[in-house]
Design a protein around this motif. Structure first.
Motif, PDB file in Angstrom:
ATOM      1  N   GLY A   1       0.827  -0.993   0.150  1.00 46.96           N
ATOM      2  CA  GLY A   1      -0.086   0.122  -0.085  1.00 46.96           C
ATOM      3  C   GLY A   1       0.886   1.224  -0.162  1.00 46.96           C
ATOM      4  N   CYS A   2       0.623   2.167   1.098  1.00 48.22           N
ATOM      5  CA  CYS A   2       1.329   3.197   0.892  1.00 48.22           C
ATOM      6  C   CYS A   2       2.739   3.442   1.306  1.00 48.22           C
ATOM      7  N   ARG A   3       3.300   2.334   1.804  1.00 50.81           N
ATOM      8  CA  ARG A   3       4.736   1.879   2.324  1.00 50.81           C
ATOM      9  C   ARG A   3       5.214   3.021   3.505  1.00 50.81           C
ATOM     10  N   SER A   4       4.027   3.480   4.263  1.00 51.75           N
ATOM     11  CA  SER A   4       4.632   4.289   5.585  1.00 51.75           C
ATOM     12  C   SER A   4       5.621   3.621   6.273  1.00 51.75           C
ATOM     13  N   HIS A   5       6.357   4.438   6.746  1.00 53.12           N
ATOM     14  CA  HIS A   5       7.499   4.003   7.888  1.00 53.12           C
ATOM     15  C   HIS A   5       7.499   4.941   8.879  1.00 53.12           C
ATOM     16  N   PHE A   6       7.210   4.605  10.054  1.00 55.98           N
ATOM     17  CA  PHE A   6       7.030   5.740  11.228  1.00 55.98           C
ATOM     18  C   PHE A   6       7.270   5.019  12.531  1.00 55.98           C
ATOM     19  N   TRP A   7       7.458   6.024  13.529  1.00 62.55           N
ATOM     20  CA  TRP A   7       7.643   5.641  14.997  1.00 62.55           C
ATOM     21  C   TRP A   7       6.306   6.455  15.439  1.00 62.55           C
ATOM     22  N   LEU A   8       5.782   5.666  16.652  1.00 59.19           N
ATOM     23  CA  LEU A   8       4.934   6.425  17.627  1.00 59.19           C
ATOM     24  C   LEU A   8       5.567   6.480  18.945  1.00 59.19           C
ATOM     25  N   LYS A   9       5.788   7.840  19.173  1.00 60.64           N
ATOM     26  CA  LYS A   9       6.514   8.228  20.583  1.00 60.64           C
ATOM     27  C   LYS A   9       5.899   9.154  21.101  1.00 60.64           C
TER      28      LYS A   9
END
Length: 60
Positions: free
Chosen positions: A44-52
């Protein structure tokens, strides 16, 4: 949770210790969640993130 990029994709993360891969969830004194490791969508969108501390931090 829904992808924070706005694409609408539903992200399911395993928090159970016996499964792999899994994520660790921590909630600070203010009730803000953090997840470890990062979330990286392979489709899909290929998002890459941290939730901090309740905030999204995008990876390059």
């Amino acid at each position: 949770m829904r992808c924070p990029c706005g694409c609408g994709q539903i992200i399911e993360l395993m928090l159970i210790h016996e499964v792999r891969p899994r994520w660790d969830l921590r909630v600070d004194e203010a009730g803000r969640p953090s997840l470890h490791p990062s979330i990286w969508l392979q489709r899909g969108c290929r998002s890459h993130f941290w939730l901090k501390h309740g905030r999204i931090h995008w990876c390059d």
